[in-house]
Write a protein that holds these residues in place. Sequence first.
Motif, PDB file in Angstrom:
ATOM      1  N   PRO A 168       0.593  -0.865  -0.099  1.00  0.00           N
ATOM      2  CA  PRO A 168       0.239   0.199   0.066  1.00  0.00           C
ATOM      3  C   PRO A 168       1.126   1.300   0.050  1.00  0.00           C
ATOM      4  CG  PRO A 168      -0.380  -0.822   2.090  1.00  0.00           C
ATOM      5  CD  PRO A 168       0.959  -1.919   1.544  1.00  0.00           C
ATOM      6  N   ALA A 169       0.428   2.104  -0.800  1.00  0.00           N
ATOM      7  CA  ALA A 169       1.337   3.133  -1.652  1.00  0.00           C
ATOM      8  C   ALA A 169       0.606   4.507  -0.406  1.00  0.00           C
ATOM      9  CB  ALA A 169       1.727   4.134  -2.131  1.00  0.00           C
ATOM     10  N   ASP A 190      -3.644   6.745   7.170  1.00  0.00           N
ATOM     11  CA  ASP A 190      -5.527   5.853   7.400  1.00  0.00           C
ATOM     12  C   ASP A 190      -6.036   6.840   6.358  1.00  0.00           C
ATOM     13  OD1 ASP A 190      -5.074   5.454  10.144  1.00  0.00           O
ATOM     14  OD2 ASP A 190      -5.377   7.431  11.349  1.00  0.00           O
ATOM     15  N   ARG A 191      -5.186   7.758   5.988  1.00  0.00           N
ATOM     16  CA  ARG A 191      -6.270   8.306   4.325  1.00  0.00           C
ATOM     17  C   ARG A 191      -5.912   7.049   4.044  1.00  0.00           C
ATOM     18  NH1 ARG A 191      -7.377  14.576   4.554  1.00  0.00           N
ATOM     19  NH2 ARG A 191      -7.893  15.372   6.226  1.00  0.00           N
ATOM     20  N   HIS A 192      -5.131   6.409   3.115  1.00  0.00           N
ATOM     21  CA  HIS A 192      -4.447   6.003   2.492  1.00  0.00           C
ATOM     22  C   HIS A 192      -5.152   3.953   2.485  1.00  0.00           C
ATOM     23  CE1 HIS A 192      -2.838   8.635  -0.480  1.00  0.00           C
ATOM     24  NE2 HIS A 192      -2.238   9.902   0.440  1.00  0.00           N
ATOM     25  N   GLY A 193      -5.335   3.737   4.222  1.00  0.00           N
ATOM     26  CA  GLY A 193      -6.682   2.398   4.066  1.00  0.00           C
ATOM     27  C   GLY A 193      -5.138   2.442   5.035  1.00  0.00           C
ATOM     28  N   VAL A 194      -3.776   1.996   5.049  1.00  0.00           N
ATOM     29  CA  VAL A 194      -3.032   1.551   5.862  1.00  0.00           C
ATOM     30  C   VAL A 194      -3.834   1.410   7.581  1.00  0.00           C
ATOM     31  CG1 VAL A 194      -0.975   1.826   7.042  1.00  0.00           C
ATOM     32  CG2 VAL A 194      -1.401   2.120   4.096  1.00  0.00           C
ATOM     33  N   LYS A 195      -3.929   0.901   7.924  1.00  0.00           N
ATOM     34  CA  LYS A 195      -4.138   0.682   9.735  1.00  0.00           C
ATOM     35  C   LYS A 195      -2.799  -0.669  10.023  1.00  0.00           C
ATOM     36  CE  LYS A 195      -8.364   1.982   8.715  1.00  0.00           C
ATOM     37  NZ  LYS A 195      -8.352   3.310   9.147  1.00  0.00           N
ATOM     38  N   LEU A 196      -1.956  -0.118  10.919  1.00  0.00           N
ATOM     39  CA  LEU A 196      -1.061  -0.298  11.897  1.00  0.00           C
ATOM     40  C   LEU A 196      -1.679  -1.204  12.844  1.00  0.00           C
ATOM     41  CD1 LEU A 196       1.161   2.511  12.245  1.00  0.00           C
ATOM     42  CD2 LEU A 196       1.145   0.627  10.939  1.00  0.00           C
TER      43      LEU A 196
END
Length: 886
Positions: free
Chosen positions: A81-82, A105-111
């Motif tokens: 994911p970028a 968050d806005r690019h859909g990356v959830k840690l």
Amino acid sequence: MVNRTGPPPPGRRCLEPSGDPMLAARFAVPPLPRLRVHRPALLSRLTAGARGPLTLVNGPAGAGKTMLAAAWLAESPVPGPAVWLTVEPGDAPGAFWAYVLEAFDRHGVKLATAPGRPTRAAGVDRSFLVRIAEGLAESEQPVVLVLDQFDADCAREITDGLQFVLRNCAGGLRLVLTGRTDSLLPMHRYRAAGALAEIRNADLRFTVAETRLLLREHGLELSAEAVRVLADRTGGWAAGLRLCALAMQAGEDPEAFVREFAASRTTIADYLLTEVLDAQPPSTQELLLRASVTDPIHPDLADALTGRDDAAWTLARLARANAFLEQVDGSAWYRLHPLFAEVLHAHLRHRHPGLEPGLHRRAARWLAGTGRLTDAVAQAAAGGDWQFAAGLLVDRLAVDRLFTGLDCERLTRTFAAMPQGLPGAAPAVVAAACRLAGQDLDGCVGELRRADEYLDESAAPATRLSRALVGARAGRLSGDLAATGQAVADATRLLDDCPQLLPGRRPEIRALLLASQGAVELGAGRFDRAEARLSAAVEACDGPGTEQPLCEALGSLALVELVRGRLEQAAEHARGSLAVAERSALLPPRAAGIDHLVLAGVATEHDDLATARAELDLAAASAGPLPEPVAAAAAAVIRCRLATAAGDLEEALAEVRAPGAAAHARRLPRWAVDDLAIAESSAYLAHGDPGAALDLLEAAACDRPEHTVALARALLAAGHRRRAMDLLAELPADAPISTAGRVRACLVQAQGAAENGSAREARRFLRQALGQARPQELRRVFVESGPCVRRLLRQDPQLARAHPWLPSGGAGHPARPGRAALVAPVTEREVEVLCQAAQLLSTEEIAAALYLSVNTVKTHLKSVYRKLSVTRRGDAVRRARDLGLL
């Protein structure tokens, strides 16, 4: 598709630690322009770089860094994911990390591990960074984080935190940084570990082919030359090319725009002044403006121009910051981008009217002090200080650089603007040299007389020596042997008085004087002494800077050997001259050209007429409009013989009469005038007009043995056998006659004996002729002797078989069937150039494809033409294919 970020979830308001709302634009991948060039090679490098932890895209403003990264996210495979974030210079650590997490968050990356949000700068502690690293390490795929505009002015705490996360995330983060400067991350460690991918300004520059594609995207079709010029002027700078394309779209004549556009009067100037110059502190702006008068820039020179001592640090900083200034090949010198230099120069005139000439003069003196003569002369000329410019050239004994060497074009162009009639010996000597370089012999002589008005025994030895050097060259070109000899004597006497000529220094001056002495001896017909002087000139050419004198000396030596009939030695010297020119990439107009002339003469004597014509054409292309009189006469003789062989009497006469008509003006040596008369008489004899030949030779009486032989030949053809034989009988056995002349004399005696019914005597003279001609394989003289010689050979087939070097079928066939063989082997590099030429590439395109200069490509092509005995590119390709070279 381009990754785009959306608004925050409803009801969630995103704030910076300062309490300000977060700017949504910083999370958005910039949209791609409608008109752009696809650059797959650079995209592939980004993809390859993202397999490792760190990728750097570094270049100046407008180089296309951001667009490249955006295009990569839109068009290429990304390993995970970028996430995109545009960094602002003033970001505090708390704000930076808050933006990073919001971008996730806005690019859909959830840690997997929630790190929390820093509410202040102090909240970015080790525990916070550990949680981020841990969250990335537990991600199923690595997160690609593109930080746009991440430069060295980011806070140290930010780069330290990034370094910590990158080092401890177990490969869960792939960082892509774009910026004008290198960040404070420890690049050297990643580079040493092979974990850093770099795309620098040199990679981002548009090539000529990409420039053409960009223009086409804008609906512009320009010639190959215009595209090349535009790429050169802009240095491949993407923003500059786009601004030019937009300007051309608005204009009526795009080609004229490329020829005439001035960066200082276009939107390019606004861009560079705003984005680059105004971004610098006032002291740096002042340094750049003053330094723009020179190219390249040395820190010490910049200090001399500003009166300060901070240039070394400032220039290094600007180069690191990609501020349109780069270090030259790791040296202490720097070079401004050509468009930036042009804009700065114009801005200097606007901001400091009247300052520029003084800066040029200051630069001239600094450059002169460091030995950069040509640059110093150019600066003095730009500052209007012509006395200093001319004085430099004279005091340094460098007036010969107006004729020879790689800087001659630049120097002649510089002094072309020098006002006429400047007082003083130095300006007059330089003006004389310029006139001579421009083929204006009368103008040169006039300027030398003006120089003499300022010169007496009290004048500086360097000035008098420079005057003598120009006088010697002028004497050679005008054929004035007395003036040449006097100038050489003066120069030789002054050599020891010039401290600039310490033993071992400036060997080219001594070589030029020896070559001039050789020219005097050649003109006087003293060939042995000419050979000695020219051989000494060749010996004196040792080291850099002597390539041009070496070419000239070898060429003149080759001509001496040709005149004496020593063909093998003549060809060896001529090829040696060509090899030197080829190795040193001498500019074609400055190459001697006499080497090709000698090879034409050798080929003529060998009866290889196709090669002779090809070499003559190459000689004409190389020698320029004013060859030395002796060379011009030799060329006329060869052309006359070729026209005679082709049965064209009118052309043969025209060839020899043109140099003869100019003999008074050019003071053609007597022996050369006689050679022209002999060639003309041979043309009449071949045309069946012995009366005209006889009248011509009797009117141009001469005591040369060659003239006696020619006269005997004409007498025999006119039916005066007895008188012809008596003339030849009176020739002393040790007469100083060329080998070809002696062979011709034997053939005339053989014909006379045959006409007198003495077959045995005829065969004896024929054997003598064959024996003398054999070592040099002088075939042409047998062909020119006519049917009687052929008949004698047919009557003695055993004798003809003993000389297989004669033309096929025995003497008498004017040309061998088939094409001439290779003059010399074609080198591997020349084959590469030919392969490119076979693909119909222009000279400039071949140079770009093979990473050569245009002049080097021209030199290779010229050498190929000579070796293949052709004169045009298409013929060279066809000939190479016939020979299996392609």
